[in-house]
Design a protein around this motif. Structure first.
Motif, PDB file in Angstrom:
ATOM      1  N   GLU A  80     -12.695   3.709   2.302  1.00 27.56           N
ATOM      2  CA  GLU A  80     -13.266   4.254   1.073  1.00 27.56           C
ATOM      3  C   GLU A  80     -12.592   3.643  -0.151  1.00 27.56           C
ATOM      4  OE1 GLU A  80     -14.161   8.529  -1.168  1.00 27.56           O
ATOM      5  OE2 GLU A  80     -13.242   8.503   0.822  1.00 27.56           O
ATOM      6  N   THR A  81     -11.269   3.520  -0.109  1.00 27.54           N
ATOM      7  CA  THR A  81     -10.543   2.897  -1.221  1.00 27.54           C
ATOM      8  C   THR A  81     -10.966   1.444  -1.392  1.00 27.54           C
ATOM      9  OG1 THR A  81      -8.642   4.342  -0.761  1.00 27.54           O
ATOM     10  CG2 THR A  81      -8.248   2.433  -2.175  1.00 27.54           C
ATOM     11  N   MET A  82     -11.132   0.734  -0.287  1.00 25.20           N
ATOM     12  CA  MET A  82     -11.565  -0.663  -0.334  1.00 25.20           C
ATOM     13  C   MET A  82     -12.946  -0.768  -0.982  1.00 25.20           C
ATOM     14  SD  MET A  82     -10.210  -1.495   3.517  1.00 25.20           S
ATOM     15  CE  MET A  82     -10.936  -3.119   3.723  1.00 25.20           C
ATOM     16  N   GLY A  99      -5.788  -3.874  -5.547  1.00 23.84           N
ATOM     17  CA  GLY A  99      -5.534  -2.465  -5.291  1.00 23.84           C
ATOM     18  C   GLY A  99      -4.163  -2.291  -4.680  1.00 23.84           C
ATOM     19  N   ILE A 100      -3.478  -1.221  -5.070  1.00 21.54           N
ATOM     20  CA  ILE A 100      -2.136  -0.904  -4.588  1.00 21.54           C
ATOM     21  C   ILE A 100      -2.186   0.445  -3.895  1.00 21.54           C
ATOM     22  CG2 ILE A 100       0.225  -0.305  -5.301  1.00 21.54           C
ATOM     23  CD1 ILE A 100      -0.169  -2.264  -7.654  1.00 21.54           C
ATOM     24  N   ILE A 101      -1.800   0.482  -2.629  1.00 20.73           N
ATOM     25  CA  ILE A 101      -1.809   1.726  -1.861  1.00 20.73           C
ATOM     26  C   ILE A 101      -0.424   1.963  -1.285  1.00 20.73           C
ATOM     27  CG2 ILE A 101      -2.845   2.982   0.058  1.00 20.73           C
ATOM     28  CD1 ILE A 101      -4.607  -0.053  -1.239  1.00 20.73           C
ATOM     29  N   VAL A 102       0.080   3.179  -1.442  1.00 13.95           N
ATOM     30  CA  VAL A 102       1.361   3.550  -0.846  1.00 13.95           C
ATOM     31  C   VAL A 102       1.163   4.758   0.049  1.00 13.95           C
ATOM     32  CG1 VAL A 102       2.751   2.600  -2.718  1.00 13.95           C
ATOM     33  CG2 VAL A 102       1.978   4.980  -2.853  1.00 13.95           C
ATOM     34  N   LEU A 145       3.794  -0.351   1.576  1.00 12.92           N
ATOM     35  CA  LEU A 145       2.864  -0.866   0.569  1.00 12.92           C
ATOM     36  C   LEU A 145       1.739  -1.640   1.233  1.00 12.92           C
ATOM     37  CD1 LEU A 145       2.037  -1.741  -2.341  1.00 12.92           C
ATOM     38  CD2 LEU A 145       3.707  -3.613  -2.111  1.00 12.92           C
ATOM     39  N   ALA A 146       0.493  -1.283   0.891  1.00  9.19           N
ATOM     40  CA  ALA A 146      -0.673  -2.054   1.301  1.00  9.19           C
ATOM     41  C   ALA A 146      -1.386  -2.546   0.050  1.00  9.19           C
ATOM     42  CB  ALA A 146      -1.615  -1.196   2.152  1.00  9.19           C
ATOM     43  N   LEU A 147      -2.086  -3.669   0.183  1.00  8.04           N
ATOM     44  CA  LEU A 147      -2.731  -4.293  -0.969  1.00  8.04           C
ATOM     45  C   LEU A 147      -4.167  -4.660  -0.629  1.00  8.04           C
ATOM     46  CD1 LEU A 147       0.392  -6.430  -1.452  1.00  8.04           C
ATOM     47  CD2 LEU A 147      -0.421  -4.940  -3.280  1.00  8.04           C
ATOM     48  N   ILE A 148      -5.057  -4.508  -1.611  1.00  9.82           N
ATOM     49  CA  ILE A 148      -6.462  -4.816  -1.427  1.00  9.82           C
ATOM     50  C   ILE A 148      -6.854  -5.915  -2.418  1.00  9.82           C
ATOM     51  CG2 ILE A 148      -8.823  -3.921  -1.414  1.00  9.82           C
ATOM     52  CD1 ILE A 148      -7.698  -1.151  -0.933  1.00  9.82           C
ATOM     53  N   CYS A 149      -7.581  -6.912  -1.939  1.00  9.25           N
ATOM     54  CA  CYS A 149      -8.039  -8.003  -2.788  1.00  9.25           C
ATOM     55  C   CYS A 149      -9.224  -7.565  -3.642  1.00  9.25           C
ATOM     56  CB  CYS A 149      -8.432  -9.211  -1.932  1.00  9.25           C
ATOM     57  SG  CYS A 149      -7.076  -9.898  -0.957  1.00  9.25           S
ATOM     58  N   GLU A 150      -9.568  -8.396  -4.611  1.00 11.41           N
ATOM     59  CA  GLU A 150     -10.636  -8.072  -5.557  1.00 11.41           C
ATOM     60  C   GLU A 150     -11.993  -7.908  -4.884  1.00 11.41           C
ATOM     61  OE1 GLU A 150     -11.592 -12.054  -4.538  1.00 11.41           O
ATOM     62  OE2 GLU A 150      -9.646 -11.115  -4.922  1.00 11.41           O
ATOM     63  N   GLY A 156      -3.628  -7.599   3.915  1.00  8.51           N
ATOM     64  CA  GLY A 156      -3.020  -7.607   5.245  1.00  8.51           C
ATOM     65  C   GLY A 156      -1.640  -7.016   5.214  1.00  8.51           C
ATOM     66  N   GLU A 157      -1.412  -5.914   5.966  1.00  9.37           N
ATOM     67  CA  GLU A 157      -0.115  -5.235   5.902  1.00  9.37           C
ATOM     68  C   GLU A 157       1.026  -6.148   6.328  1.00  9.37           C
ATOM     69  OE1 GLU A 157       0.210  -1.879   8.521  1.00  9.37           O
ATOM     70  OE2 GLU A 157      -0.765  -2.883  10.190  1.00  9.37           O
ATOM     71  N   GLU A 158       0.762  -7.076   7.251  1.00  9.95           N
ATOM     72  CA  GLU A 158       1.802  -8.011   7.668  1.00  9.95           C
ATOM     73  C   GLU A 158       2.186  -8.963   6.544  1.00  9.95           C
ATOM     74  OE1 GLU A 158       3.500  -8.390  10.536  1.00  9.95           O
ATOM     75  OE2 GLU A 158       2.598  -6.619  11.447  1.00  9.95           O
ATOM     76  N   TYR A 159       1.284  -9.154   5.590  1.00 11.52           N
ATOM     77  CA  TYR A 159       1.480 -10.182   4.571  1.00 11.52           C
ATOM     78  C   TYR A 159       2.096  -9.649   3.285  1.00 11.52           C
ATOM     79  CZ  TYR A 159      -0.571 -13.629   7.545  1.00 11.52           C
ATOM     80  OH  TYR A 159      -0.782 -14.500   8.584  1.00 11.52           O
ATOM     81  N   THR A 160       2.324  -8.332   3.188  1.00 12.57           N
ATOM     82  CA  THR A 160       3.071  -7.800   2.045  1.00 12.57           C
ATOM     83  C   THR A 160       4.458  -8.423   1.997  1.00 12.57           C
ATOM     84  OG1 THR A 160       1.889  -5.678   2.106  1.00 12.57           O
ATOM     85  CG2 THR A 160       4.007  -5.716   0.972  1.00 12.57           C
ATOM     86  N   LEU A 161       5.189  -8.332   3.118  1.00  7.78           N
ATOM     87  CA  LEU A 161       6.531  -8.910   3.182  1.00  7.78           C
ATOM     88  C   LEU A 161       6.484 -10.424   3.085  1.00  7.78           C
ATOM     89  CD1 LEU A 161       9.591  -8.825   3.673  1.00  7.78           C
ATOM     90  CD2 LEU A 161       9.113  -8.685   6.132  1.00  7.78           C
ATOM     91  N   VAL A 162       5.508 -11.051   3.724  1.00  8.16           N
ATOM     92  CA  VAL A 162       5.409 -12.515   3.722  1.00  8.16           C
ATOM     93  C   VAL A 162       5.276 -13.041   2.294  1.00  8.16           C
ATOM     94  CG1 VAL A 162       3.969 -14.466   4.427  1.00  8.16           C
ATOM     95  CG2 VAL A 162       4.467 -12.629   6.055  1.00  8.16           C
TER      96      VAL A 162
END
Length: 471
Positions: free
Chosen positions: A236-238, A249-252, A259-264, A270-276
């Motif tokens: 729904e947020t996406m 988008g920034i989701i905690v 931290l999860a992130l959503i593209c435009e 990708g949760e694996e790619y926050t740290l990357v």
């Protein structure tokens, strides 16, 4: 559901496994552990132990905090209540107040009926396995710490640590607010009504983001969805983000350590790619080793090779990752669930630190390319993970060890790691088999270049496990 006990504390369902008696018993044991530790470290000091306490937004958090604080006072401990705030903020406050320990009333990403006590030492870090063993011994003692009528502890409220946390992040030498401001970013923040409801939007504004739109940021503690920030819970947020013309988008999660992130375009970064992404950026400013856990993406190894630094992997679990980070003097680390650990601030997963590093990284890239976040994502090595599990009735440590021995013997071509279950690294991907601590199952994590290949690798090892157990 029974009470869960780990290095991060105790966790259970309020009114079932997490009762007033349980909370009081563990709080008294923690107060006793802190008092004895303080006496050993500072034998000349006659000051009362000082403990920082904070909570997330759950409806049960306030009354549990009152019970725990009163119990600590009755045990002769002074309490600093930092109010509703994030787990990393309490960790910073514990060290910043020069306290002797800390407690966080939060069940992280568990549903609303759960709550917990996360326990911290004087450095604001989770207890070690040996610390927990000491605590459990104390739990069964009859003579726990208890103060006389004239030796009770005090309680003061200190709501300044949200601002201090943000200020610490803004002072990082790699953060350029003028550059971020020049990007005129529009951002959507979803805090799932948790402890990040106010501090995360404020951090974004302080960083220089032009427009901060909020979703589920009233701090009610009534989660509008499953609060774990994974794809199936964020659809729904996406969808909302893709209609709002936001840059990201920034989701905690409820205590804001993930931290999860959503593209435009409404797709997950990708949760694996926050740290990357954060590590790739941070290593440009602070060169040194990086650390993840054994179930995290190979992409971090690729980033480490790009920057000519070592990448180490720890057993799954924040405390295990921080232990390895300290041992190798890592400059950044974390886990593939969106947890970023920045020792420059503190040794704990910190979504706020991750937000700042990520936005700065994106801003610097966008200043050169004028590209979108989905295009930024394509600049990183691309892998896809599959997460499965297989049930093993009658599973014992001995039978598991024999199973893993058999699997290792069948794959001499793989690089084998037995630190946490068994991980097999192949040129085309990897598989990690981990036994659950709470269920008779083996969790199966695989990673490859495509979803089909990752799923096929998982199916192959599920078949191997089943064949081995039948034999």
């Amino acid at each position: 559901m029974s009470l869960m006990i780990s290095v991060s504390g105790i966790r259970g369902v309020v009114g079932a496994s997490l009762t007033p008696e349980t909370l009081t018993d563990f709080t008294m044991a923690f107060a006793t552990w802190v008092s004895r530790r303080k006496a050993l470290q500072n034998p000349a000091s006659d000051a009362k132990p000082k403990i920082v306490i904070g909570r997330d937004s759950r409806p049960t958090g306030g009354i549990i905090t009152q019970l725990v604080s009163s119990t600590l006072n009755l045990c002769g401990c002074d309490v600093i209540d930092v109010g509703m705030t994030t787990t990393p903020t309490v960790e910073l406050a514990t060290a910043g107040e020069e306290a002797d320990g800390g407690l966080i009333v939060t069940a992280s990403h568990n549903p609303v009926e759960w709550n917990a006590l996360k326990m911290l030492d004087e450095k604001g870090e989770f207890l070690t396995a040996s610390d927990v063993e000491e605590l459990l011994v104390i739990l069964n003692e009859k003579n726990k710490e208890s103060a006389r009528w004239d030796g009770l502890g005090s309680m003061i409220a200190n709501g300044s640590w949200d601002k201090k946390h943000i200020d610490r992040i803004l002072k990082l030498d790699c953060i350029d607010r003028d550059l971020i401001s020049s990007m005129k970013f529009r951002v959507l923040v979803d805090a799932v009504e948790g402890a990040g409801s106010f501090i995360v939007p404020e951090l974004c504004r302080q960083l220089g983001i032009a427009e901060v739109k909020t979703l589920a940021c009233l701090g009610t503690g009534i989660f509008p969805r499953n609060p774990e920030p994974v794809e199936e819970n964020l659809r729904e947020t996406m969808d909302i983000l893709s209609k709002e013309s936001c840059d990201l988008g920034i989701i905690v999660d409820p205590d804001a350590d993930r931290l999860a992130l959503i593209c435009e375009d409404g797709m997950l970064f990708g949760e694996e790619y926050t740290l990357v992404a954060c590590a790739d950026f941070y290593l440009k400013h602070h060169n040194g080793p990086v650390v993840n856990n054994l179930s995290s993406s190979r992409a971090l190894q690729d980033i480490a090779e790009k920057h000519e630094v070592e990448c180490y992997s720890a057993k799954v679990g924040e405390a295990n990752v921080t232990e390895v980070m300290k041992g190798c003097n890592a400059v950044i680390g974390g886990e593939g669930n969106g947890g970023v650990i920045l020792p420059e601030l503190h040794y704990g997963r910190d979504a706020l630190a991750g937000i700042a590093l990520f936005i700065q990284a994106f801003a610097e890239w966008k200043a050169v390319t004028d590209g979108t976040l989905s295009e930024f994502r394509k600049t990183f090595p691309n892998y896809v993970m599959s997460k499965q599990k297989v049930k093993l009735d009658g599973m014992t440590k001995e039978s598991l060890a024999a199973l893993f021995d058999a699997i290792a013997a069948r794959h001499p071509e793989a690089s084998i790691n037995r630190l946490d279950g068994i991980k097999l690294d192949f040129p085309e991907g990897w598989v990690h088999l981990r036994p659950s601590n709470t269920e008779p199952i083996v969790r199966i994590y695989t990673e490859a270049a495509t979803k089909a290949e990752a799923d096929a690798l998982a199916a192959r090892f599920i078949d191997e496990i089943n064949q081995s157990t039948i034999a």
